[in-house]
Design a protein around this motif. Structure first.
Motif, mmCIF file in Angstrom:
data_model
loop_
_atom_site.group_PDB
_atom_site.id
_atom_site.type_symbol
_atom_site.label_atom_id
_atom_site.label_comp_id
_atom_site.label_asym_id
_atom_site.label_seq_id
_atom_site.Cartn_x
_atom_site.Cartn_y
_atom_site.Cartn_z
ATOM 1 N N ILE A 72 -6.061 8.834 -3.888
ATOM 2 C CA ILE A 72 -6.707 7.546 -4.133
ATOM 3 C C ILE A 72 -5.764 6.691 -4.974
ATOM 4 N N THR A 73 -5.370 5.555 -4.424
ATOM 5 C CA THR A 73 -4.480 4.639 -5.117
ATOM 6 C C THR A 73 -5.316 3.789 -6.075
ATOM 7 N N PRO A 74 -4.953 3.766 -7.343
ATOM 8 C CA PRO A 74 -5.734 2.960 -8.285
ATOM 9 C C PRO A 74 -5.536 1.454 -8.032
ATOM 10 N N ARG A 75 -6.598 0.711 -8.336
ATOM 11 C CA ARG A 75 -6.507 -0.746 -8.176
ATOM 12 C C ARG A 75 -5.717 -1.333 -9.339
ATOM 13 N N ARG A 76 -4.960 -2.367 -9.032
ATOM 14 C CA ARG A 76 -4.198 -3.053 -10.076
ATOM 15 C C ARG A 76 -4.980 -4.272 -10.586
ATOM 16 N N LEU B 220 -8.945 -6.518 -10.141
ATOM 17 C CA LEU B 220 -10.339 -6.386 -9.720
ATOM 18 C C LEU B 220 -10.570 -6.909 -8.310
ATOM 19 N N GLU C 210 -8.666 -6.281 -5.698
ATOM 20 C CA GLU C 210 -8.221 -5.314 -4.688
ATOM 21 C C GLU C 210 -9.399 -4.455 -4.234
ATOM 22 N N ILE C 211 -9.317 -4.009 -3.014
ATOM 23 C CA ILE C 211 -10.361 -3.154 -2.455
ATOM 24 C C ILE C 211 -10.329 -1.809 -3.153
ATOM 25 N N ARG C 212 -11.507 -1.349 -3.523
ATOM 26 C CA ARG C 212 -11.622 -0.057 -4.206
ATOM 27 C C ARG C 212 -11.742 1.041 -3.154
ATOM 28 N N VAL C 213 -10.891 2.075 -3.280
ATOM 29 C CA VAL C 213 -10.913 3.204 -2.366
ATOM 30 C C VAL C 213 -11.488 4.402 -3.119
ATOM 31 N N VAL C 214 -12.494 5.045 -2.512
ATOM 32 C CA VAL C 214 -13.124 6.204 -3.142
ATOM 33 C C VAL C 214 -13.127 7.373 -2.151
#
Length: 151
Positions: free
Chosen positions: A103-107, A109, A111-115
């Protein structure tokens, strides 16, 4: 002869047979007036001999695998099938766990959140369990290979 020795002989025969197409191809034609480096007729005879030996040893291995059982009554053939299935499952589960945990962290708010769609820790624990069962099954197979005689 122990089963493990027969497996080594089979592997050697398979390696030698794998070389035959290139050896035959290299000696199928030559420049007029030249001689082949190896006699094609002798190569064909050797190929037939190797194939016959491979057929015999493979048949004996297969018969042995179907008749030899472990302490729980599982045939060696069944254990080999189980090991192959566990290898496939372990690979699939490891790949899935890797993907689920990547899971790539968002830089920002925006950006699309991936869970993850699964519990990665539980999935990893299952992978560890499968790997342990695979190791135990493989060890059991190897033990039988070195203690049982070829039929």
């Amino acid at each position: 002869m122990k089963l493990a020795e027969a497996l080594q002989i089979r592997a050697d025969l398979q390696r030698r047979l794998a070389q035959m197409p290139a050896r035959l191809r290299n000696n199928a034609t030559v420049q007029e007036g030249s001689a082949p480096t190896e006699d094609p007729k002798a190569l064909l005879e050797e190929t037939d001999r190797l194939l016959s030996q491979l057929e015999d040893i493979t048949t004996r291995i297969n018969v042995t695998n179907s008749q030899v059982t472990d302490e729980e009554g599982h045939s060696l053939t069944a254990l080999i099938s189980r090991r192959d299935m566990l290898r496939k499952k372990a690979s699939l589960m490891r790949d899935f766990a890797q993907e689920a945990g990547d899971i790539t962290p968002r830089r920002t708010l925006t950006e699309i959140r991936v869970v993850s769609t699964v519990d990665v820790a539980a999935l990893q624990k299952e992978c560890d369990h499968i790997s342990k069962e695979l190791r135990e099954t493989d060890t059991k197979i190897q033990g039988l290979n070195w203690t049982k005689d070829l039929i």
